[in-house]
Design an enzyme around this catalytic site. Structure first.
Site, PDB file in Angstrom:
ATOM      1  N   ASN A 154     -10.702  -4.329 -16.481  1.00  0.00           N
ATOM      2  CA  ASN A 154     -11.198  -5.485 -15.854  1.00  0.00           C
ATOM      3  C   ASN A 154     -11.972  -5.224 -14.799  1.00  0.00           C
ATOM      4  OD1 ASN A 154     -11.483  -8.001 -14.508  1.00  0.00           O
ATOM      5  ND2 ASN A 154      -9.899  -8.786 -15.781  1.00  0.00           N
ATOM      6  N   PRO A 155     -13.420  -5.444 -15.041  1.00  0.00           N
ATOM      7  CA  PRO A 155     -14.404  -5.162 -13.806  1.00  0.00           C
ATOM      8  C   PRO A 155     -14.073  -5.689 -12.785  1.00  0.00           C
ATOM      9  CG  PRO A 155     -15.476  -6.015 -15.772  1.00  0.00           C
ATOM     10  CD  PRO A 155     -13.897  -5.895 -16.158  1.00  0.00           C
ATOM     11  N   ILE A 178       0.976  -6.294  -7.281  1.00  0.00           N
ATOM     12  CA  ILE A 178       1.130  -6.632  -5.716  1.00  0.00           C
ATOM     13  C   ILE A 178      -0.431  -6.771  -5.209  1.00  0.00           C
ATOM     14  CG2 ILE A 178       2.641  -4.630  -5.801  1.00  0.00           C
ATOM     15  CD1 ILE A 178       0.814  -2.813  -4.942  1.00  0.00           C
ATOM     16  N   PHE A 225       0.930  -1.201  -0.115  1.00  0.00           N
ATOM     17  CA  PHE A 225      -0.207   0.028   0.119  1.00  0.00           C
ATOM     18  C   PHE A 225       0.858   1.222   0.134  1.00  0.00           C
ATOM     19  CE2 PHE A 225      -2.308  -3.358   1.842  1.00  0.00           C
ATOM     20  CZ  PHE A 225      -3.372  -3.436   1.118  1.00  0.00           C
ATOM     21  N   GLY A 233      -6.256   2.309  -8.099  1.00  0.00           N
ATOM     22  CA  GLY A 233      -5.680   1.656  -6.634  1.00  0.00           C
ATOM     23  C   GLY A 233      -6.003   2.480  -5.412  1.00  0.00           C
ATOM     24  N   GLU A 234      -5.960   3.791  -5.637  1.00  0.00           N
ATOM     25  CA  GLU A 234      -6.008   4.607  -4.398  1.00  0.00           C
ATOM     26  C   GLU A 234      -7.546   5.488  -4.274  1.00  0.00           C
ATOM     27  OE1 GLU A 234      -1.579   5.829  -3.752  1.00  0.00           O
ATOM     28  OE2 GLU A 234      -1.911   5.335  -5.748  1.00  0.00           O
ATOM     29  N   GLN A 278     -10.318  -3.364  -6.405  1.00  0.00           N
ATOM     30  CA  GLN A 278      -9.398  -2.309  -5.952  1.00  0.00           C
ATOM     31  C   GLN A 278     -10.214  -1.322  -5.182  1.00  0.00           C
ATOM     32  OE1 GLN A 278      -5.849  -1.568  -6.751  1.00  0.00           O
ATOM     33  NE2 GLN A 278      -6.265  -3.710  -6.176  1.00  0.00           N
ATOM     34  N   GLY A 300       0.210   2.527 -12.299  1.00  0.00           N
ATOM     35  CA  GLY A 300       0.884   1.171 -13.126  1.00  0.00           C
ATOM     36  C   GLY A 300       0.368   0.958 -14.207  1.00  0.00           C
TER      37      GLY A 300
HETATM   38 MO1  MOS Z   1       0.897   3.953  -3.488  1.00  0.00          MO
HETATM   39  S1  MOS Z   1       0.867   4.663  -1.363  1.00  0.00           S
HETATM   40  O1  MOS Z   1       1.364   5.171  -4.193  1.00  0.00           O
HETATM   41  O2  MOS Z   1       2.010   2.783  -3.235  1.00  0.00           O
END
Ligand code: MOS
Length: 694
Positions: free
Chosen positions: A586-587, A464, A236, A659-660, A593, A507
């Site tokens: 990809n749903p 990851i 993370f 991801g965030e 995520q 990514g």
């Molecule tokens: Mo994320 S906290 O930018 O790996």
């Protein structure tokens, strides 16, 4: 000649390609790589927060059968560079924070290593430490820039004037807690030092960044270091840069040349040595007209860093672009303390930094008598207030409307504390989310047609747990116009072409753009009917649109909170979030995520706090018994939805990074719902029952 019309792989609800290997236990994680006769490392950590080592007694430890070496600053191999003081370990007698590595035992078994480590006696000349973050410290300073390279302060228009002339104002201080990253797989390094150089099996978000960071510190050429990480059990941000465990394990492997050394951090060690989210103190001032139109936003953050290495979290940067206010001011001030080095944790900056303004917006909505969804829509800016650029795409309004519809927001009684079911006070809350679209530079991908008719696609990217194996395969299949089955992806190894770190939700934008460029180069060079052995490669292309457009993902969270009127127990039975995240590759993995981010956000809202004991100088709840992370029983019904989007400017796929964004704003939505349920405004996280029992 036939023309086949292929269904695009992008957007397909494909199961994880690495799923079978993971569920059958054949996907190797760092600690599990089969190696001959590994030795095991147990670290020794400083028991004072500041001081100097005056004596070390290793005699009893060395006498234990099975002990291979005991390392301290007296005998550890010298490092070649002290540029990064977090990584410059076992080189001198100084202690900079409690829990710092001061030594290590390597033994034939983990049990012997642990026993021996307990027998080493360090004596310290202890000095007074200072670990207390307060906004009234007289030594706060302005860093030169904030993570990764934003201006520390911003000042636009006349905030004080606009505040003075505002019909409605909010001026409040909010605090967020120190939190620790705890991916399922702890930080782990396995090191083997041979004549050829150093091989590291490391649990990392970027093999190439580990290599480029550690090689100069170890006095090696990057070509002498190989880093391998095909599967990573979560990261993370704490695995976005190598921490001292990599150096410690490499030093031990150098001493035991030829013998593999394995080291996985214990959960307790994770609370000292793998970075953490800084606590923040944030003052927000909002000034608006009677209808809630903002004229002024000011956001000033105080946060901490360590004395040995600066990390300046970009807490107020999102505020610069979020809402239309003519006058805007933001700032960051740091206290340098005798604490471990803070670092990245899922949406560093935006996540803690959107808690304060999104609660303040709720307070403004209440003060103006405007619905909080409508208030946000009313302040949606046509262009980026910070840069003046047009948005590549921005549909926060769509997220708010769609979320309100799905949640059943219409007809909500705005009065706080108005709804009660038995002993439960029931409320609902909303908050916005934002996260920038980043593209890293310097990745490369190669494609080669193999003997089996499959295209070997090579790039040192990371998965990851996010779904890179699957999503990148989908992207390159479309770019080559071949079925998924024709792609053999290789990632997670510095022997592959260089790739950027899995960080900043960058990514897929970065690696996806790179593999697409490689596929285009392949087709340009070899046509639609290539021969075995044909190959091509490409670097990450520049995106000229990045200078022309402001690029962000957006979202809106709607949640219900229930608070027991007698005990203060807080429950979040449901949360519905809608995202504008561009095209979804990809749903299945995308939903995962989003839900993961929302779960972590609820955990931040209600549970997670690392309690720093100022007297001892360490986090005292440094284990899973005392540091609670939301478990299944804490999470109710979560729904993640997204608007059909295809951003024409971010990258060839039209995606924005996912991801965030899910964690940003989530805690504010919970806090706003708790206020609506109870009438009590909690401005400091986490929201625990004691704060509701007055
Ligand atoms: Mo994320 S906290 O930018 O790996």
């Amino acid at each position: 000649m036939t023309t086949e019309i292929r269904t695009p792989a992008i957007g397909a609800d494909l199961e994880r390609l690495d799923g079978p290997a993971k569920v059958t236990g054949t996907a190797p994680y760092a600690f599990e790589h089969p190696l001959d006769a590994p030795a095991y490392l147990q670290p020794i950590q400083a028991t004072v927060a500041r001081g100097r080592i005056t004596a070390v007694d290793i005699e009893a430890a060395q006498a234990l059968e099975g002990v291979l070496t005991v390392l301290t600053h007296h005998n550890a191999p010298r490092l070649a560079s002290d540029d990064d003081r977090e990584l410059w370990i076992l080189q001198d007698d100084q202690v900079h924070f409690r829990g710092q590595y001061v030594g290590a035992v390597v033994a034939e078994s983990p049990e012997v290593a642990r026993e021996a480590a307990s027998l080493v006696i360090f004596t310290y000349d202890q000095r007074t430490h200072d670990v207390e973050l307060r906004a009234d410290r007289d030594d706060l300073y302005a860093p030169e820039q904030v993570n990764p390279s934003y201006a520390t302060d911003s000042d636009e228009g006349d905030v004080d004037g606009a505040m003075a002339g505002a019909a409605v104002t909010v001026d409040q201080t909010y605090t967020t807690a120190m939190q620790h990253n705890n991916p399922m797989e702890p930080h782990t390094t396995v090191a083997v030092w041979t004549d050829a150089g150093l091989t590291l099996h490391d649990s990392t978000q970027g093999v190439h960044s580990v290599r480029s960071t550690v090689a100069p510190i170890l006095g090696l050429d990057p070509s002498q270091v190989r880093v391998i990480a095909p599967h990573v059990g979560g990261g993370f941000g704490s695995k976005g840069l190598p921490h001292a465990n990599v150096i410690l394990t490499a030093l031990a492997a150098r001493v035991l040349e030829g013998r593999p050394v394995k080291y996985a951090l214990s959960r307790q060690q994770m609370f000292f040595l793998a970075g953490y989210r800084t606590p923040t103190i944030q003052r927000i001032r909002l000034g608006a007209d009677a209808e809630g139109r903002l004229g002024a936003i000011a956001h000033d953050a105080v946060e901490q860093t360590s004395r040995i290495k600066e990390f300046a979290e970009q807490t107020t940067v999102a505020t610069r672009s979020m809402y239309a206010a003519g006058s805007r001011r933001t700032s960051h001030r740091l206290a340098a303390l005798d604490v471990p080095v803070p670092s990245w944790m899922r949406a560093p900056g935006e996540c803690p930094g959107m808690f304060a303004p999104e609660v303040a917006m709720d307070e403004l909505a209440q003060a103006c008598g405007v619905d909080p969804v409508e208030l946000r829509i009313r302040n949606d800016p046509a262009t980026d207030p910070e840069s003046g650029l047009p948005w590549s795409s921005r549909d926060l309004v769509g997220c708010l409307r769609e979320g309100a519809r799905r949640f059943g927001w219409e007809g909500r009684d705005p009065a706080p504390g108005a709804r009660r079911e038995g002993s439960w006070l029931v409320g609902s809350g909303v908050a916005s989310a934002v996260y920038p679209v980043y593209r890293m530079t310097g990745s490369e991908a190669s494609i080669r047609l193999g003997p089996n008719g499959r295209y070997a696609v090579r790039i040192g990217a990371a998965d990851i747990g996010t779904g890179t194996w699957t999503a990148l395969t989908q992207i390159v299949a479309d770019a080559l116009d071949v079925p998924i089955e024709a792609i053999a992806l290789e990632i997670g190894d510095t022997d592959l072409p260089a790739a950027s770190v899995a960080g900043g939700s960058s990514g897929i934008t970065t690696w996806g753009s790179t593999v697409t460029a490689a596929a285009q180069a392949f087709r340009a060079q070899h046509g639609a009917d290539p021969a075995e052995g044909d190959e091509a490669s490409a670097q990450t292309p520049d995106n000229p649109d990045a200078q022309q457009y402001a690029m962000f993902a957006f979202g809106a969270h709607f949640c219900e909170a229930r608070v027991d009127a007698d005990t203060g127990e807080i429950r979040v039975p449901r949360m519905i979030s809608v995202f504008d995240a561009g095209r979804v590759i990809n749903p299945r993995t995308a939903r995962s995520q989003f839900l993961g981010g929302m779960t972590m956000g609820i955990s931040m809202a209600l549970h997670e706090v690392s309690v720093m004991d100022p007297k001892v100088g360490q986090v005292v709840n440094h284990d899973f018994a005392d540091y609670h992370i939301a478990a299944c029983a804490d999470i109710g019904e979560l729904e993640a939805h997204w608007l059909d989007g295809h951003d024409p400017h971010t990258n060839p796929m039209g995606s924005k990074g996912i991801g965030e964004i899910g964690i940003v704003g989530t805690a504010a939505a919970v806090a706003n719902a708790v206020h609506h349920a109870t009438g009590i405004r909690v401005r400091d996280l986490p929201i625990t029952p004691d704060k509701l029992l007055r």
